[in-house]
Design an enzyme around this catalytic site. Structure first.
Site, PDB file in Angstrom:
ATOM      1  N   GLY A   1       0.811  -1.220   0.000  1.00 13.68           N
ATOM      2  CA  GLY A   1       0.000   0.000   0.000  1.00 13.68           C
ATOM      3  C   GLY A   1       0.844   1.270   0.000  1.00 13.68           C
TER       4      GLY A   1
ATOM      5  N   GLU B   1       5.634   2.741   9.147  1.00 19.21           N
ATOM      6  CA  GLU B   1       4.842   1.528   8.960  1.00 19.21           C
ATOM      7  C   GLU B   1       5.749   0.405   8.438  1.00 19.21           C
ATOM      8  OE1 GLU B   1       1.338   0.888   6.054  1.00 19.21           O
ATOM      9  OE2 GLU B   1       0.286   1.446   7.880  1.00 19.21           O
TER      10      GLU B   1
HETATM   11  O1  F6P Z   1      -3.324   1.193   7.891  1.00 18.07           O
HETATM   12  C1  F6P Z   1      -3.054  -0.018   7.309  1.00 18.07           C
HETATM   13  C2  F6P Z   1      -3.201  -0.033   5.831  1.00 18.07           C
HETATM   14  O2  F6P Z   1      -3.351  -1.357   5.473  1.00 18.07           O
HETATM   15  C3  F6P Z   1      -2.053   0.620   5.075  1.00 18.07           C
HETATM   16  O3  F6P Z   1      -0.943  -0.205   4.992  1.00 18.07           O
HETATM   17  C4  F6P Z   1      -2.699   0.917   3.784  1.00 18.07           C
HETATM   18  O4  F6P Z   1      -1.947   1.802   3.001  1.00 18.07           O
HETATM   19  C5  F6P Z   1      -4.010   1.483   4.263  1.00 18.07           C
HETATM   20  O5  F6P Z   1      -4.359   0.693   5.377  1.00 18.07           O
HETATM   21  C6  F6P Z   1      -5.134   1.496   3.260  1.00 18.07           C
HETATM   22  O6  F6P Z   1      -5.421   0.230   2.787  1.00 18.07           O
HETATM   23  P1  F6P Z   1      -6.304  -0.005   1.501  1.00 18.07           P
HETATM   24  O7  F6P Z   1      -5.583   0.604   0.345  1.00 18.07           O
HETATM   25  O8  F6P Z   1      -6.444  -1.486   1.374  1.00 18.07           O
HETATM   26  O9  F6P Z   1      -7.631   0.667   1.712  1.00 18.07           O
END
Ligand code: F6P
Length: 538
Positions: free
Chosen positions: A255, A341
């Site tokens: 992410g 993170e």
């Molecule tokens: O906060 C945790 C997390 O999984 C991040 O690593 C990620 O960038 C964010 O949430 C958003 O996740 P997604 O793109 O799956 O909505």
């Protein structure tokens, strides 16, 4: 990453570094180092694609670098880097490869090139169509974490490439105070919502996407296909939400490393496809530098080694980022996710508790604003905090005189941190308040700067798509370097899960319904707060 590679503290180089720190590191003085070595700037200046770095104002010398480079070799950094770039499972706790570098490789050159370039072409054609669609004036990216921070930072940084008459907004927080005031200003007929979520399950993003869709329908909107798009690895979930225009990506894109993928759609709309390709090309140039430059000239590797030296030997637990460019206002927030993170971990790949510190606290504000806020602590506080200055030679505005003032401030701050001001120098100055009867010698103590405070200065020729791409890739590889030396997995984020699960269990006790206000089974503090928030107790 190969779990059998030695962890940094299991190497002879680590013991040698500890000896070097005792003998030369703990009492290192920058002013003496410059006086001793006329070649210091040349020896500690590095050119990487699009980025020049002056490391000479850091608590290192060529001997320190020698020991750190030995550490990199003994931890088998080059083999592990090559394995990651070659598609090995570098994220073993999630069983995934780590291939954000493949997203910026030229057509035919990287892994998964066909999938990557087919999706990129489609995403960029759509971006250009939206960009030139006079019927769309507002684009709203709904996403959080990596699905927000990179695009939001880059769109702001590259504002001079955006078209007049089209605005790109970012909504991330589940707090309705984020979305509601924006909706109040939008015209549904002229708005495109992009629902950006790798998993398409993130609570905040789904809540905002549902609220946006309800608002759109309420405004009389019917053409969801024209007004909603999705960027996700979970194409089926986007379809179930009712979105037909979807750009996918792959589980080997983390992410926080995803702005190069379909998640970059708002960037591509803002700056156009040719500039988005330049962003990718800049990052790719840095990837090649990381993959090919000898370790002693390899800027991301050197920065990662410096991080280990500062955190594990000097005990500098925090790092300030001071971009002297207002366009980089969101860079510190983006770097917080990238670094904290990634490397905020407490066990190694084998599950052993780490006996040393990992990620620094990363924070900052653009210069010169930070100078009027937290720089007091950097200059005279009791903690030493290395600072990174980002200086841009050529501005993208035409206001006369201001850029020279900006750069003078950036240079002056790193100079002041290093040089300081002695008590004798302070005592020799005439100060109006000295006449107010305060003891002159004591006043001089208050006006003394210890100096010897470390900083790195980066210089970019201009803030362009290509230089931004290279600069961000530099940080990505630097974070990998320190994580690899520490023997941790920089690509998972289990630490965010517990809070999500607990929030899910608390939600029914806060929502209207039979469970609202219930406190059974909760710890006493949470129970009391919940009662206060639900009105069960004033
Ligand atoms: O906060 C945790 C997390 O999984 C991040 O690593 C990620 O960038 C964010 O949430 C958003 O996740 P997604 O793109 O799956 O909505």
């Amino acid at each position: 990453m190969n779990p059998t590679a030695p962890r940094c503290d299991d190497t002879a180089a680590w013991a040698a570094l500890a000896g070097h720190w005792q003998a030369h590191g703990r009492d290192f003085d920058l002013r003496e180092a410059f006086a001793r070595d006329a070649g210091r700037v040349a020896a500690l200046s590095f050119d990487a694609p699009e980025v020049f770095a002056d490391l000479s104002k850091n608590h290192i010398d060529t001997a320190t670098l020698h020991f750190l480079l030995e550490l990199a070799q003994q931890c088998r950094l080059p083999e592990r880097r090559d394995a990651m770039l070659g598609g090995a499972v570098a994220n073993p706790t999630e069983g995934r490869a780590v291939l954000h570098t493949a997203l910026r490789a030229p057509r035919g050159a990287g892994l998964f090139s066909d999938e990557v370039h087919t999706t990129l072409d489609a995403m960029l054609a759509y971006a250009d169509a939206v960009r030139t669609d006079e019927g769309i004036t507002d684009i709203v990216n709904i996403g959080i974490g990596g699905s927000d921070l990179g695009p939001a930072m880059a769109v702001r940084a590259l504002e001079s490439y955006t078209l007049a008459g089209q605005r790109v907004h970012f909504v991330s927080n589940v707090d309705g105070h984020d979305l509601a005031p924006l909706l109040a200003r939008l015209d549904a007929k002229r708005t495109l919502f992009i629902v950006a979520s790798k998993t398409f399950t993130t609570q905040e993003t789904m809540a905002n996407a549902e609220a946006a869709r309800a608002w759109f329908v309420q405004q009389g909107g019917t053409d969801v296909a024209r007004h909603f798009a999705a960027t996700t690895t979970h194409v089926k979930a986007a379809a179930a939400f009712g979105i037909t225009t979807t750009f996918g990506f792959w589980d080997w894109v983390g992410g926080r490393y995803s702005l190069w993928s379909a998640i970059g759609l708002p960037i591509a709309i803002a700056i156009g496809s040719a500039n988005f390709r330049a962003l990718l090309a800049g990052a790719h140039a840095m990837d090649r530098h990381f993959a090919q430059a000898p370790l002693a000239q390899n800027l991301p590797v050197l920065l990662g080694l410096l991080d280990v030296w500062y955190i594990n030997f000097h005990g500098y637990a925090s790092r300030g980022v001071a971009p002297y460019h207002q366009g980089l206002a969101r860079l510190p927030a983006y770097l917080q996710q990238l670094e904290m993170e990634s490397n905020g971990k407490r066990v190694d790949l084998a599950g052993r508790d780490l006996p040393f510190a990992t990620s620094p606290v990363v924070w900052g504000e653009p210069g010169t604003n930070g100078q009027h806020a937290y720089f007091q602590m950097l200059h005279q506080g009791t903690e030493v905090i290395p600072v990174e200055f980002i200086l841009v030679k050529t501005p993208s505005h035409a206001l006369p005189g201001q850029h020279a003032k900006l750069l003078a401030n950036g240079l002056a701050q790193s100079q002041a941190l290093m040089l300081g001001k002695s008590a004798a120098e302070a005592a020799a100055e005439s100060v109006p308040t000295a006449d107010a009867g305060f003891d002159r010698a004591v006043l001089a103590q208050h006006r003394t700067f210890p100096g010897n405070r470390p900083s790195t200065s980066f210089v970019l020729d201009a803030l362009t798509p290509s230089s931004l791409g290279a600069f961000l890739a530099l940080y990505e590889h630097r974070v990998w370097t320190s994580g690899a030396l520490w023997g941790i997995n920089s690509f998972d984020q289990w630490g965010v899960e517990l809070g999500k699960a607990l929030a899910g269990r608390l939600l029914p006790r806060l929502q209207d319904g039979p469970e609202r206000g219930r406190t059974d089974g909760l710890d006493a503090s949470t129970a009391a707060l919940l009662q206060r928030l639900t009105g069960a107790r004033a």
